[in-house]
Design an enzyme around this catalytic site. Structure first.
Site, PDB file in Angstrom:
ATOM      1  CB  CYS A   2     -89.086  42.448  29.444  1.00 38.18           C
ATOM      2  SG  CYS A   2     -88.584  42.351  31.157  1.00 38.18           S
ATOM      3  NE  ARG A  27     -87.840  40.283  24.070  1.00 38.30           N
ATOM      4  CZ  ARG A  27     -86.608  40.359  23.606  1.00 38.30           C
ATOM      5  NH1 ARG A  27     -86.269  39.659  22.552  1.00 38.30           N
ATOM      6  NH2 ARG A  27     -85.711  41.121  24.173  1.00 38.30           N
ATOM      7  CD1 TRP A  75     -87.273  35.580  32.513  1.00 39.26           C
ATOM      8  CD2 TRP A  75     -85.650  37.058  32.924  1.00 39.26           C
ATOM      9  NE1 TRP A  75     -86.188  34.892  33.004  1.00 39.26           N
ATOM     10  CE2 TRP A  75     -85.186  35.765  33.264  1.00 39.26           C
ATOM     11  CE3 TRP A  75     -84.796  38.142  33.101  1.00 39.26           C
ATOM     12  CZ2 TRP A  75     -83.908  35.537  33.764  1.00 39.26           C
ATOM     13  CZ3 TRP A  75     -83.528  37.908  33.601  1.00 39.26           C
ATOM     14  CH2 TRP A  75     -83.097  36.621  33.922  1.00 39.26           C
ATOM     15  CG  ASN A 101     -86.163  44.194  27.185  1.00 41.49           C
ATOM     16  OD1 ASN A 101     -85.716  43.536  28.124  1.00 41.49           O
ATOM     17  ND2 ASN A 101     -85.835  43.962  25.924  1.00 41.49           N
ATOM     18  N   GLY A 102     -84.853  45.866  30.058  1.00 40.62           N
ATOM     19  CA  GLY A 102     -83.448  46.190  30.301  1.00 40.62           C
ATOM     20  C   GLY A 102     -83.212  46.425  31.774  1.00 40.62           C
ATOM     21  CD  GLU A 487     -77.931  21.976  22.878  1.00 34.20           C
ATOM     22  OE1 GLU A 487     -77.249  22.669  23.633  1.00 34.20           O
ATOM     23  OE2 GLU A 487     -79.047  22.326  22.482  1.00 34.20           O
ATOM     24  CE  LYS A 491     -81.988  22.486  24.430  1.00 31.38           C
ATOM     25  NZ  LYS A 491     -81.046  23.293  23.798  1.00 31.38           N
ATOM     26  CD  GLU A 494     -82.966  24.870  27.644  1.00 34.39           C
ATOM     27  OE1 GLU A 494     -82.986  26.070  27.884  1.00 34.39           O
ATOM     28  OE2 GLU A 494     -82.476  24.412  26.593  1.00 34.39           O
ATOM     29  CG  HIS A 510     -59.928  11.636  35.313  1.00 34.25           C
ATOM     30  ND1 HIS A 510     -58.708  11.156  35.700  1.00 34.25           N
ATOM     31  CD2 HIS A 510     -60.009  11.409  33.975  1.00 34.25           C
ATOM     32  CE1 HIS A 510     -58.052  10.687  34.644  1.00 34.25           C
ATOM     33  NE2 HIS A 510     -58.839  10.842  33.581  1.00 34.25           N
ATOM     34  CE  LYS A 609     -85.487  30.673  21.182  1.00 37.00           C
ATOM     35  NZ  LYS A 609     -84.925  29.321  21.335  1.00 37.00           N
TER      36      LYS A 609
END
Ligand code: M6R
Length: 614
Positions: A2, A27, A75, A101-102, A487, A491, A494, A510, A609
């Site tokens: 948030c 955020r 969020w 926020n939290g 990575e 990318k 997401e 394997h 983010k």
């Protein structure tokens, strides 16, 4: 996560709040809201599901006047994203509004107690519990709003950055922080509150970072006052920040992610500047220089990080073990913090984080410091919590990263780690002079090499069209390129929502080899010279099973090119630095596939983010 913003002063608050929210949308963007007290003292709260643009439409024709206000972009943690769970939340009487926020961990207990006192709740959120707790304390004791906030926070367990305003008060915002970021911008007779200084940089360069357990009384007629939860006044430290507004805008690109991919030649110059002498190729990192002995006596280095920063740490591990011969471990911060890790006082813990606010990484460094380890930060955001709580560190200096998918921060992190490995390798005598200077020169050349790779953009854009409708992807790499494969897969996942897996190339046989068929595109990072033959074997194994190969090869490698269905060429580069170069085509591939699929590249679903919750 948030994002929160607040304003009190002489100007109209709403435009400042909305602009701030737009900058904080990275955020969270499930829902958004604002609350203002108008000139007549009336508290107006407006909120709705969706992005800040939806809120702007919703505000049309409403009384959004007032020179004091708070705003939030969410969020979701507790309660689905909808109009009711959106912030600001207001107290039962409707007289107090709060943004948060939290996470309030003990909200159930507090809610039960409030319900027994007749409080009724409109939403499912933990934040509504807090605003009612503040009102309850205020009503029972007759104290000031600041006092009620302070007393309420004394009963709360969890993480928060909050801002609170009340009906009839056009002068004062009460703000507080515990484990969630909060900064106060200082103007002349006005104050700006935010989760991130970048969102209010248009108005001031003077910032006060609120620390954990502090409550700020932000009154436009008085100097800023900050007290701790025991009501003891704390000293105010003003930090000057030098950010330019152009860094926060798209600069003609359709998305921040594309802008951030394309600005990597410049951001790496900023990262390297002043650290490698262009003539002598000597490398200096002041954070290491100042703590030389601490590093030299380290018997082990532990990296703690999450997501992309964790991938960069895997490359750091290779570099430091290879060039400095110091044993390294790379830990997911979220696992490290809960598994009773063995930490010795002579360990060096390196916390890697773009935002410097990731809750798990922050918790991991607190554990490490408590155990007596020396904690070094590799962060991007100047003044962030991790940067402030580590013993020392190096900023990556790549400028604000706004796209949710990390790109330039990754290359900046790897570049700082390469410089760190060079400095330590030289100090420890594990790296010969020739190799040291060769690699330092290689780092100086990285911006130019990246420019070269970026010139492949149209080729990659075309390639992406072929794979827009693939359901799965596999990324393979070995050695330094294995983290690059991880990575690349992250990318793609997401931002395109295509399932992708990154693997060490030889591990494929394997188990994952069973996934290969003509539907599966496989990206092979095939630049490593010393295991060239091994990679060819891996490619042959894939071809024999019908897999479609997209290889990233060193320019001129006709052998692998002939074996591949598609190839992307990158310029020659030392294996140690290749991750910086080889990651660029994978960023572009993910970007173009996501754009073709019509995804919201900068704000992918469910993500934020900065992950400031566990
Ligand atoms: O700010 P941090 O580097 O600590 O963030 C860690 C992860 O949340 C972050 O890298 C995340 O995985 C990105 N979305 C990846 O693109």
């Amino acid at each position: 996560m948030c994002g929160i913003v607040g304003y009190v002063g002489d100007r109209q608050a709403c435009p400042i709040l909305l602009k701030g929210l737009h900058r904080l949308e990275y955020r969270g963007y499930d829902s958004a809201g604002v609350a203002m007290v108008n000139a007549g003292g009336q508290l107006n709260v407006y909120k709705c599901k969706g992005k800040v643009s939806a809120l702007e439409e919703y505000l049309d024709g409403k009384d959004a006047s007032g020179s004091i206000g708070i705003a939030h972009t969410r969020w979701a943690t507790h309660g689905i994203p909808d109009n009711v769970n959106a912030h600001p939340h207001y107290s039962q009487s409707g007289k107090i509004a709060l943004i948060h926020n939290g996470i309030i961990e003990n909200y159930r207990v507090l809610k039960d107690a409030l319900e027994m006192n007749g409080y009724k709740f409109r939403s499912e959120t933990d934040s509504e519990v807090l605003v009612n707790l503040i009102e309850c304390i205020r009503d029972n004791s007759g104290c000031s709003l600041a006092e009620a906030v302070r007393m309420a926070l004394g009963k709360v367990i969890g993480a928060y950055a909050i801002a609170v305003i009340e009906e009839g008060n056009t002068d004062e915002i009460i703000a507080a922080r515990q484990s969630s970021p909060m900064v106060i911008g200082l103007g002349k007779g006005e104050f700006f509150i935010s989760s991130d200084a970048a969102s209010i940089i248009d108005y001031t360069n003077d910032f006060v970072y609120v620390n954990d357990g502090e409550v700020a009384i932000v009154n436009r007629h008085e100097p800023l006052k900050i007290v701790n939860l025991e009501n003891k006044e704390t000293q105010i430290k003003v930090t000057k920040l030098d950010l330019s507004i152009s860094q926060l805008e798209k600069g003609g690109y359709p998305h921040f992610m594309l802008k951030e991919i394309f600005e990597q030649p410049e951001t790496l110059m900023d990262c390297i500047r002043g650290r490698i002498d262009p003539v002598s190729c000597d490398v200096t990192l002041s954070g290491v220089k100042l703590n030389r002995d601490r590093f030299l006596k380290a018997r082990r280095i532990i990296f703690v990080a999450c997501g992309t920063s964790w991938h960069a740490s895997l490359i750091g591990e290779h570099l430091i073990e290879d060039l400095c011969r110091i044993p390294c471990e790379v830990e997911y911060a979220s696992e490290f913090r809960y598994r009773n890790p063995v930490i010795n006082p002579d360990d060096v813990v390196i916390a890697v984080s773009q935002s410097g606010e990731t809750a798990d990484t922050l918790a991991a460094i607190r554990i490490a410091r408590k155990a007596g380890a020396f904690v070094y930060g590799i962060c991007n955001v100047v003044g962030s919590s991790i940067a402030r709580e580590t013993d020392s560190g190096s900023y990556i200096h790549v400028g604000p990263e706004i796209g949710v998918a990390s790109t330039k921060a990754f290359t900046g992190q790897v570049t700082v780690m390469a410089m760190l490995a060079l400095v330590l390798g030289k100090e420890k005598g594990t790296l010969d002079e020739g190799r040291y200077h060769e690699l330092a020169k290689g780092i100086l050349e990285l911006p130019e090499r990246i420019r070269d790779v970026l010139s492949n953009n149209s080729l990659i854009e075309n390639l992406a069209r072929t794979f827009t409708y693939a359901h799965n992807f596999m990324y393979l790499g070995r050695g330094y390129n294995y983290p690059v494969a991880l990575e690349g897969a992250l990318k793609l996942k997401e931002i395109s929502y295509i399932h992708a897996e990154g693997l060490p190339a030889a591990e494929m046989k394997h188990g994952p080899i069973a996934l290969i068929d003509i539907e599966l595109p496989i990206v092979v990072l095939a630049t490593s010279e010393h295991i060239h033959e091994k990679i060819i074997t891996n490619i042959e194994e894939i071809k024999a099973r019908g897999g479609r190969i997209i290889s990233v090869i060193t320019r001129g490698d006709s052998q692998i090119k002939a074996l591949s269905d598609w190839s992307i060429e990158v310029p020659p580069m030392a294996a140690e630095l290749m991750p910086v170069v080889a990651s660029i085509p994978l960023q572009l591939l993910a970007y173009h596939v996501a754009v073709n699929k019509g995804r919201n590249v900068d704000q992918p679903r469910n993500l934020a983010k900065s992950v400031t919750v566990e």
